[in-house]
Design a protein around this motif. Structure first.
Motif, PDB file in Angstrom:
ATOM      1  N   GLU A  82      -8.633   0.254  -0.916  1.00 50.63           N
ATOM      2  CA  GLU A  82      -8.731  -1.197  -1.022  1.00 50.63           C
ATOM      3  C   GLU A  82      -7.430  -1.752  -1.606  1.00 50.63           C
ATOM      4  O   GLU A  82      -6.843  -1.170  -2.512  1.00 50.63           O
ATOM      5  N   ALA A  83      -7.013  -2.886  -1.067  1.00 51.86           N
ATOM      6  CA  ALA A  83      -5.865  -3.600  -1.613  1.00 51.86           C
ATOM      7  C   ALA A  83      -6.341  -5.024  -1.871  1.00 51.86           C
ATOM      8  O   ALA A  83      -6.171  -5.908  -1.027  1.00 51.86           O
ATOM      9  N   THR A  99       6.398 -11.311   7.698  1.00 50.41           N
ATOM     10  CA  THR A  99       6.224 -10.080   6.928  1.00 50.41           C
ATOM     11  C   THR A  99       4.758  -9.935   6.520  1.00 50.41           C
ATOM     12  O   THR A  99       4.223 -10.801   5.831  1.00 50.41           O
ATOM     13  N   ASN A 100       4.114  -8.853   6.943  1.00 52.25           N
ATOM     14  CA  ASN A 100       2.689  -8.671   6.667  1.00 52.25           C
ATOM     15  C   ASN A 100       2.402  -7.609   5.615  1.00 52.25           C
ATOM     16  O   ASN A 100       1.393  -7.692   4.911  1.00 52.25           O
ATOM     17  N   ALA A 101       3.246  -6.581   5.556  1.00 48.38           N
ATOM     18  CA  ALA A 101       2.907  -5.450   4.694  1.00 48.38           C
ATOM     19  C   ALA A 101       4.143  -4.665   4.301  1.00 48.38           C
ATOM     20  O   ALA A 101       5.159  -4.667   5.006  1.00 48.38           O
ATOM     21  N   VAL A 102       4.028  -3.985   3.176  1.00 49.70           N
ATOM     22  CA  VAL A 102       5.017  -2.994   2.753  1.00 49.70           C
ATOM     23  C   VAL A 102       4.257  -1.701   2.492  1.00 49.70           C
ATOM     24  O   VAL A 102       3.353  -1.659   1.659  1.00 49.70           O
ATOM     25  N   LEU A 103       4.624  -0.679   3.214  1.00 51.43           N
ATOM     26  CA  LEU A 103       4.028   0.648   3.032  1.00 51.43           C
ATOM     27  C   LEU A 103       5.075   1.513   2.337  1.00 51.43           C
ATOM     28  O   LEU A 103       6.150   1.754   2.890  1.00 51.43           O
ATOM     29  N   ALA A 148       2.602  -4.364  -7.327  1.00 54.76           N
ATOM     30  CA  ALA A 148       1.561  -3.350  -7.143  1.00 54.76           C
ATOM     31  C   ALA A 148       1.655  -2.245  -8.194  1.00 54.76           C
ATOM     32  O   ALA A 148       1.078  -1.170  -8.017  1.00 54.76           O
ATOM     33  N   GLY A 149       2.393  -2.493  -9.242  1.00 53.09           N
ATOM     34  CA  GLY A 149       2.524  -1.490 -10.303  1.00 53.09           C
ATOM     35  C   GLY A 149       3.616  -0.479 -10.008  1.00 53.09           C
ATOM     36  O   GLY A 149       4.503  -0.718  -9.185  1.00 53.09           O
ATOM     37  N   VAL A 197       0.843  -1.201   0.000  1.00 51.72           N
ATOM     38  CA  VAL A 197       0.000   0.000   0.000  1.00 51.72           C
ATOM     39  C   VAL A 197       0.874   1.245   0.000  1.00 51.72           C
ATOM     40  O   VAL A 197       2.095   1.167   0.089  1.00 51.72           O
ATOM     41  N   GLY A 198       0.227   2.398  -0.058  1.00 52.08           N
ATOM     42  CA  GLY A 198       0.965   3.662  -0.044  1.00 52.08           C
ATOM     43  C   GLY A 198       1.147   4.217  -1.431  1.00 52.08           C
ATOM     44  O   GLY A 198       0.216   4.228  -2.254  1.00 52.08           O
ATOM     45  N   GLU A 199       2.353   4.664  -1.731  1.00 52.33           N
ATOM     46  CA  GLU A 199       2.658   5.308  -3.011  1.00 52.33           C
ATOM     47  C   GLU A 199       2.910   4.273  -4.108  1.00 52.33           C
ATOM     48  O   GLU A 199       3.992   4.177  -4.678  1.00 52.33           O
ATOM     49  N   VAL A 200       1.866   3.495  -4.403  1.00 51.51           N
ATOM     50  CA  VAL A 200       1.949   2.518  -5.488  1.00 51.51           C
ATOM     51  C   VAL A 200       0.714   2.679  -6.378  1.00 51.51           C
ATOM     52  O   VAL A 200      -0.332   3.143  -5.939  1.00 51.51           O
ATOM     53  N   GLU A 201       0.861   2.273  -7.630  1.00 53.76           N
ATOM     54  CA  GLU A 201      -0.195   2.466  -8.622  1.00 53.76           C
ATOM     55  C   GLU A 201      -1.443   1.646  -8.309  1.00 53.76           C
ATOM     56  O   GLU A 201      -2.574   2.130  -8.419  1.00 53.76           O
ATOM     57  N   HIS A 202      -1.235   0.378  -7.898  1.00 49.56           N
ATOM     58  CA  HIS A 202      -2.360  -0.514  -7.644  1.00 49.56           C
ATOM     59  C   HIS A 202      -2.158  -1.236  -6.305  1.00 49.56           C
ATOM     60  O   HIS A 202      -1.590  -2.344  -6.288  1.00 49.56           O
TER      61      HIS A 202
END
Length: 441
Positions: free
Chosen positions: A369-370, A223-227, A192-193, A168-173
């Motif tokens: 939404e992700a 590892t759960n997430a990358v922001l 995530a594009g 999530v965060g600064e990603v296209e999708h």
């Protein structure tokens, strides 16, 4: 199936807590357990993978939760889930009637609802004593992905070799993807594009309790997430601060408003955590009351005090963590037999709404939404760390040049508390060290 058989199968499959410190799951299976809680509180802001997984695989997860409860002789199995997760709740209600003893424990949309101690109180009314463990009051807590991994171990004979991660965060999708353990963070983010900011930083885990990582960092079982955030974002600046400067800023700015203490979730449950008193004692180098420093052991590091409560932007959590680590390094034991104070009525009015927290953190634009993509992605190379859990690292049993298949055991459990590691792709062993194994497809 008896408890020892269940523990053996779960250990051999390498199942650990799919988040946090990665406590080996088999070690939580204890005949003293009377209540099992499935943690679907999705504690951190922006993260969605647990509710997504539970919605898609509700039957498998509830079935497994019930099976564990039967083996342990537990009287109740509670699914702790936020009442706002309506789609997931609807999916659960279609299958729960088939599993007696399983019920919902509805939670408010507040932070940190997923903290083990907070969650237990919310759904059972029981309080874990300061420094104690859930098992002390007959409770075991597992998160959603952990129980799904137990299902795969029991029903499919599959060892843990892949991981769900939200990007999530600064990603296209923004997306939640399933990737082989050992995939690099760069590869995960590429799923995530495009990255939508030039100067960015990877923040691994949730924004409250995560840490800064690099593109070469390998995915582990926790590892759960990358922001993906701009380098100048408030969260990144706070994480990059130096404790020596934080202490000087606190000495100059802390006005003892006590907001950090008033909103502390552990303090509100009667635990002796006093961030405001700690800040005063630490900045003044006042050791007349050493208990103030010893009580840092009871901080859960949720980060509310420094990322939400303090309007001066000070860092109680960071400084308390440093002191806590110092006590541990010095061999000073955690104080025992402390009885928590009664929970006061003010607790109901001091809960922090997730939406307000997201706004305060400057993350509202990333609250999107992700969607879950549950198909395992292909990668060319993986780096499997031999220590992905609390306890002894796994011990490699392969050599450079060996051919291995996905799911094959490549490292045995170490002595004591430990689990094995399984190959996450089919390929050839490129490198083996005491810390990791690299496989190329």
């Amino acid at each position: 199936m008896d408890i020892e058989c269940l523990k053996e199968r779960i250990q051999n499959s390498g199942v650990v807590g799919a988040g946090g410190a990665g406590f080996p799951t088999y070690a939580k299976l204890d005949q003293r357990v009377n209540t099992i809680i499935l943690n679907c509180a999705e504690c951190e802001p922006l993260l969605r993978l647990h509710r997504q997984l539970l919605e898609k695989h509700s039957e498998e997860i509830v079935k497994t939760l019930h099976k564990i409860g039967e083996v342990l002789g537990a009287s109740e199995m509670i699914i702790g889930i936020k009442e706002d997760y309506t789609k997931t709740i609807e999916a659960l209600e279609t299958c729960m009637d088939n599993y007696p003893g399983v019920r919902l424990g509805l939670l408010e949309e507040v932070y940190p609802a997923g903290d083990e101690v907070v969650l237990i109180y919310e759904v059972t009314g029981k309080i874990v004593n300061p420094g104690g463990l859930p098992i002390d009051i007959g409770v075991a807590v597992f998160n959603v992905e952990t129980i799904y991994n137990v299902y795969r171990a029991l029903e499919e004979g599959v060892g843990v070799h892949d991981k769900l991660i939200s990007v999530v965060g600064e990603v296209e999708h923004p997306v939640t993807v399933r990737v082989p353990v050992g995939t690099t963070i760069d590869e995960v983010v590429s799923m995530a594009g495009k990255i939508t900011t030039k100067d960015y930083v990877y923040f691994l885990g949730g924004p409250m309790m995560g840490s800064i990582g690099t593109g070469n960092t390998p995915v582990t079982k926790t590892t759960n997430a990358v922001l993906v955030l701009p380098r100048d974002h408030y969260i990144i600046q706070m994480k990059n601060s130096e404790s020596s400067i934080d202490l000087k800023r606190a000495a100059a700015s802390c006005c003892q408003c006590t907001m950090c203490t008033d909103l502390c979730p552990r303090k509100l449950l009667g635990h002796p955590v006093e961030p405001a008193l700690f800040m005063r004692a630490a900045t003044c180098k006042d050791i007349q009351e050493p208990g103030i420093f010893l009580d840092t052991s009871f901080c859960c590091s949720c980060g509310l005090c420094e990322l939400y409560s303090c309007f001066q932007g000070l860092s109680p959590r960071t400084l308390m963590t440093e002191y806590k680590q110092g006590l541990k390094k010095a061999g000073i034991p955690i104080p025992k037999d402390i009885v928590p104070k009664p929970v006061g009525p003010e607790r109901e009015y001091r809960k922090v709404p997730i939406k307000r927290l997201i706004s305060r953190l400057g993350l509202a634009q990333y609250d999107k939404e992700a969607p879950l993509d549950d198909q395992l992605r292909n990668v060319k190379r993986v780096k499997l760390m031999l220590s992905q859990h609390i306890g002894a690292p796994a011990v490699s049993i392969v050599a450079k040049g060996d051919e291995v298949k996905m799911g094959q055991t490549i490292a045995e459990a170490g002595k004591g508390l430990s689990v094995p590691i399984h190959a996450s792709i089919t390929g050839k062993i490129l490198e083996v060290t005491e810390k990791y194994v690299i496989i190329e497809r």
